[in-house]
Design an enzyme around this catalytic site. Structure first.
Site, PDB file in Angstrom:
ATOM      1  N   CYS A   1      13.277  12.059   5.917  1.00  0.00           N
ATOM      2  CA  CYS A   1      13.414  11.398   6.762  1.00  0.00           C
ATOM      3  C   CYS A   1      14.707  11.585   7.856  1.00  0.00           C
ATOM      4  O   CYS A   1      15.147  11.888   8.853  1.00  0.00           O
ATOM      5  CB  CYS A   1      13.534   9.864   7.267  1.00  0.00           C
ATOM      6  SG  CYS A   1      14.220   9.131   6.342  1.00  0.00           S
TER       7      CYS A   1
ATOM      8  N   GLU B   1       9.786  17.001  14.425  1.00  0.00           N
ATOM      9  CA  GLU B   1       9.532  16.937  13.239  1.00  0.00           C
ATOM     10  C   GLU B   1       8.749  17.657  12.293  1.00  0.00           C
ATOM     11  O   GLU B   1       8.045  18.218  12.367  1.00  0.00           O
ATOM     12  CB  GLU B   1       9.555  15.322  12.452  1.00  0.00           C
ATOM     13  CG  GLU B   1      10.353  14.945  10.924  1.00  0.00           C
ATOM     14  CD  GLU B   1       9.853  14.062  10.744  1.00  0.00           C
ATOM     15  OE1 GLU B   1       8.704  13.225  10.908  1.00  0.00           O
ATOM     16  OE2 GLU B   1      10.828  13.068  10.297  1.00  0.00           O
TER      17      GLU B   1
ATOM     18  N   LYS C   1       0.813  -1.264  -0.182  1.00  0.00           N
ATOM     19  CA  LYS C   1       0.562   0.463   0.271  1.00  0.00           C
ATOM     20  C   LYS C   1       0.636   1.251  -0.112  1.00  0.00           C
ATOM     21  O   LYS C   1       1.668   1.462   1.072  1.00  0.00           O
ATOM     22  CB  LYS C   1      -0.932   0.120   1.576  1.00  0.00           C
ATOM     23  CG  LYS C   1      -2.234   1.292   0.973  1.00  0.00           C
ATOM     24  CD  LYS C   1      -2.694   1.805   2.079  1.00  0.00           C
ATOM     25  CE  LYS C   1      -2.018   2.426   2.660  1.00  0.00           C
ATOM     26  NZ  LYS C   1      -1.728   3.770   1.783  1.00  0.00           N
TER      27      LYS C   1
ATOM     28  N   GLU D   1      10.135   2.247  10.938  1.00  0.00           N
ATOM     29  CA  GLU D   1      10.390   3.455  10.644  1.00  0.00           C
ATOM     30  C   GLU D   1      10.227   4.755  10.749  1.00  0.00           C
ATOM     31  O   GLU D   1       9.021   4.872   9.777  1.00  0.00           O
ATOM     32  CB  GLU D   1      11.582   3.196   9.414  1.00  0.00           C
ATOM     33  CG  GLU D   1      13.123   1.418   9.580  1.00  0.00           C
ATOM     34  CD  GLU D   1      13.787   2.063  10.580  1.00  0.00           C
ATOM     35  OE1 GLU D   1      14.103   2.974  10.566  1.00  0.00           O
ATOM     36  OE2 GLU D   1      14.189   0.920  11.051  1.00  0.00           O
TER      37      GLU D   1
HETATM   38  P1  NAD Z   1       2.351   8.917   7.114  1.00  0.00           P
HETATM   39  O1  NAD Z   1       2.017   8.350   8.541  1.00  0.00           O
HETATM   40  O2  NAD Z   1       1.453   9.651   6.966  1.00  0.00           O
HETATM   41  O3  NAD Z   1       1.806   8.111   6.220  1.00  0.00           O
HETATM   42  C1  NAD Z   1       2.929   6.957   5.446  1.00  0.00           C
HETATM   43  C2  NAD Z   1       2.280   5.260   5.174  1.00  0.00           C
HETATM   44  O4  NAD Z   1       0.728   4.750   5.985  1.00  0.00           O
HETATM   45  C3  NAD Z   1       1.412   5.686   4.429  1.00  0.00           C
HETATM   46  O5  NAD Z   1       0.522   4.629   2.913  1.00  0.00           O
HETATM   47  C4  NAD Z   1      -0.239   5.915   4.551  1.00  0.00           C
HETATM   48  O6  NAD Z   1      -1.766   6.002   4.193  1.00  0.00           O
HETATM   49  C5  NAD Z   1      -0.184   5.050   5.740  1.00  0.00           C
HETATM   50  N1  NAD Z   1      -1.270   5.093   6.720  1.00  0.00           N
HETATM   51  C6  NAD Z   1      -1.502   6.805   7.211  1.00  0.00           C
HETATM   52  N2  NAD Z   1      -2.212   6.146   8.548  1.00  0.00           N
HETATM   53  C7  NAD Z   1      -2.634   4.510   8.239  1.00  0.00           C
HETATM   54  C8  NAD Z   1      -3.234   3.975   9.295  1.00  0.00           C
HETATM   55  N3  NAD Z   1      -4.290   3.801  10.273  1.00  0.00           N
HETATM   56  N4  NAD Z   1      -2.886   2.553   9.012  1.00  0.00           N
HETATM   57  C9  NAD Z   1      -2.391   1.964   8.039  1.00  0.00           C
HETATM   58  N5  NAD Z   1      -1.663   2.372   7.471  1.00  0.00           N
HETATM   59  C10 NAD Z   1      -1.959   3.580   7.912  1.00  0.00           C
HETATM   60  O7  NAD Z   1       4.128   9.456   6.562  1.00  0.00           O
HETATM   61  P2  NAD Z   1       4.038  10.319   5.241  1.00  0.00           P
HETATM   62  O8  NAD Z   1       3.906  11.437   5.598  1.00  0.00           O
HETATM   63  O9  NAD Z   1       3.575   9.879   4.101  1.00  0.00           O
HETATM   64  O10 NAD Z   1       5.632  10.334   5.513  1.00  0.00           O
HETATM   65  C11 NAD Z   1       6.378  11.366   6.044  1.00  0.00           C
HETATM   66  C12 NAD Z   1       7.017  10.482   7.098  1.00  0.00           C
HETATM   67  O11 NAD Z   1       7.419   9.226   7.169  1.00  0.00           O
HETATM   68  C13 NAD Z   1       7.927  11.911   7.901  1.00  0.00           C
HETATM   69  O12 NAD Z   1       7.246  11.701   9.215  1.00  0.00           O
HETATM   70  C14 NAD Z   1       9.071  10.269   8.009  1.00  0.00           C
HETATM   71  O13 NAD Z   1      10.280  11.076   8.685  1.00  0.00           O
HETATM   72  C15 NAD Z   1       8.548   9.693   7.187  1.00  0.00           C
HETATM   73  N6  NAD Z   1       9.910   8.431   6.847  1.00  0.00           N
HETATM   74  C16 NAD Z   1      10.676   7.644   7.612  1.00  0.00           C
HETATM   75  C17 NAD Z   1      11.709   7.427   6.623  1.00  0.00           C
HETATM   76  C18 NAD Z   1      12.489   6.351   7.816  1.00  0.00           C
HETATM   77  O14 NAD Z   1      13.479   5.126   7.329  1.00  0.00           O
HETATM   78  N7  NAD Z   1      12.953   6.156   9.014  1.00  0.00           N
HETATM   79  C19 NAD Z   1      12.294   7.275   5.852  1.00  0.00           C
HETATM   80  C20 NAD Z   1      11.104   8.096   5.193  1.00  0.00           C
HETATM   81  C21 NAD Z   1      10.310   8.606   5.666  1.00  0.00           C
END
Ligand code: NAD
Length: 484
Positions: free
Chosen positions: A284, A385, A175, A250
């Site tokens: 990130c 962040e 997803k 992550e």
């Molecule tokens: P997000 O948490 O909003 O969404 C991530 C994914 O989770 C999306 O596919 C979203 O649809 C899904 N999601 C949302 N609610 C959910 C639920 N209730 N159940 C299951 N899935 C759900 O994050 P984002 O805005 O897409 O990405 C940015 C974040 O990602 C930042 O905090 C960044 O630091 C982090 N990030 C971390 C890494 C790492 O490796 N540590 C790498 C890249 C991004």
């Protein structure tokens, strides 16, 4: 006319059951709709899980090198369409074309790396206390895994989850983030064309609260690998723990760069800027705190501000653009809010701090590269962040204070130090609370053959990429074989 795309479930390209779709919008020019994508609900996700569970025994039995051949073919197909995928990424995510191309090629490397891993040993033989026992330990797949990914690395992160998942014999429901469905589509399309059997990899575009939620709750899903925000990660952790599913999270970062008085200042400025502003600060591992030793603070600040003000911001499709737009209206709002918060907290705004206006910018989410100084360690802009083109300069008296400031956050993803002093560089490597440490290079950047992940609230503790991926995508079976 806007092109419509479909989900991929059980080997078929299909619409969402209730036919709902979502437009994929270009953040540099919101008048452009990049494509129209299904918005899957819980029932669609559940069907994908069932298909994946049905084919799991077959895929788990498929010889590992055969799985590797498919990954290898997919890598070649992906490489052949690298320019097309890079363009899609820039149009839907906003990063510059050069960054997109780099990421697509990273995706190719990741597919090749895990194709190679399918020729590696899958276990170990141990001596047994009993003369006749053949005692061995084997790595076997987990089962159906749900891979839930963010939009900021729409090829690299899905690739570093999908490739090891498949190589080690799991079946997958993927997803992707709602904001970057076209790059996800390309990745799944090449894997399909490379010869994956129906159901082994399923693509479900949909909202986190619907499709994502189903994947986390569905009892047939044995493992959940999530990259995204801490907020969503905490939610997933609670649900997965409650039903005993394996999980890997992550999450966010607040990555520091430490600049000591003896550093190569020109390099330190350039790489602080790159760490903070490339991908519009939406990595990130982006640099969000520059902790600078007092002796060089003034010179560092002057050079950083001059460079930040001179950066070319614009549409990532233009070759001279250094920094593209933020990914969405919500991301833009968050960054502008944090700029106000920083000012209200008493930090000094030295560059940027505003939405860009004018012909080139009016149809997109463009915020100027922003630099604050006089930031104190407990301010919200030094702790939370932000995920945007914004860096906080923080003063440190000496090395010890710099490390203490660098560690003064709940996150621990990546960190970097600029110094010519090998002893201090070594102490930094030992004392910094971060999963990824750089010396004289920027906080961002990751090679596929080594583990990737953070300390503290940045991660649930497991690691992705390299051989470390095997930990999550396999389980251990210990076999005592006594011939009669
Ligand atoms: P997000 O948490 O909003 O969404 C991530 C994914 O989770 C999306 O596919 C979203 O649809 C899904 N999601 C949302 N609610 C959910 C639920 N209730 N159940 C299951 N899935 C759900 O994050 P984002 O805005 O897409 O990405 C940015 C974040 O990602 C930042 O905090 C960044 O630091 C982090 N990030 C971390 C890494 C790492 O490796 N540590 C790498 C890249 C991004």
């Amino acid at each position: 006319m806007t092109q419509s795309f479909l989900n991929y479930i059980d080997g078929q390209w299909v619409a969402a059951e209730d036919r709902v779709t979502t437009p994929d919008v270009n953040p540099a020019n919101t008048a452009e709709i990049v494509g129209d994508f299904p918005s899957a609900g819980r029932a669609d996700a559940a069907r994908a899980v069932e298909a994946s569970a049905k084919v799991f025994p077959l895929w788990a039995r498929t010889p590992m090198p055969q799985r590797g051949d498919i990954l290898h073919r997919a890598a070649n197909l992906f490489e052949a369409r690298a320019d097309e995928v890079a363009e899609a990424m820039t149009r839907e995510e906003g990063k510059t074309l050069a960054e997109s191309k780099g990421e697509v090629m990273r995706g190719v490397s990741i597919l090749r790396y895990y194709a190679g891993e399918t020729m590696q040993p899958t276990g170990e033989v141990y001596p047994s206390a009993s003369a006749n026992t053949f005692l061995y330990v084997e790595r076997v797949p987990v089962g159906v895994v749900a891979l839930i990914t963010p939009w900021n690395f729409p090829v690299a992160i899905p690739a570093w989850k999908i490739a090891p998942a498949l190589a080690y014999g799991n079946t997958v429901v993927f997803k992707p983030a709602e904001l970057t469905p076209l790059t996800a589509w390309h990745l799944v399309d090449v894997l399909e064309k490379a010869g994956l059997p129906a159901g082994v990899l399923n693509l479900v575009n949909g909202r986190g609260s619907q499709a994502g939620h189903e994947l986390v709750e569905n009892a047939l899903v044995k493992g959940i690998s999530f990259t995204g925000s801490n907020e969503v990660g905490a939610h997933i952790a609670a649900q997965a723990t409650a039903r005993g599913a394996k999980m890997q999270l992550e999450m966010g970062g607040k990555n520091p760069v430490v600049i000591l008085a003896d550093s190569d200042l020109e390099k330190a400025v350039e790489l602080t800027l790159a760490g903070a502003m490339l991908s519009t600060g939406q990595k990130c591992t982006a640099t969000s705190r520059a902790i600078v030793q007092r002796e060089v603070l003034e010179e560092f600040r002057e050079r950083l501000v001059a460079r930040a003000k001179a950066l070319k911001v614009g549409d990532g499709m233009q070759p001279d653009t250094y920094m593209g737009p933020l990914v969405s209206a919500e991301a833009e709002r968050t960054v502008l809010d944090y700029i106000k918060i920083g000012q209200a907290e008493g930090a000094r705004l030295l560059a940027g701090g505003e939405k860009l206006r004018g012909d080139e910018y009016d149809c997109g989410y463009f915020v100027a590269p922003t630099v604050f100084d006089q930031v104190t360690p407990d301010m919200r802009i030094a702790q939370e962040e932000i995920f945007g083109p914004m860096v906080s300069v923080i003063e440190a008296q000496d090395f010890d204070e710099a490390v203490q400031l660098a560690n003064h956050t709940r996150f621990g993803l990546s960190a970097s130090i600029f110094t010519r002093d090998l002893n201090l560089a070594l102490r930094f490597m030992r004392e910094i609370e971060a999963g990824i440490v750089h010396v004289n290079s920027q906080t961002a950047g990751a090679e596929p053959q080594v583990p990737f992940g953070g300390f503290k609230s940045s991660s649930s503790g497991s690691r992705e990429q390299g051989k470390a991926a095997r930990e999550f995508f396999t389980q251990i079976k210990t076999v005592y074989l006594d011939p009669l």
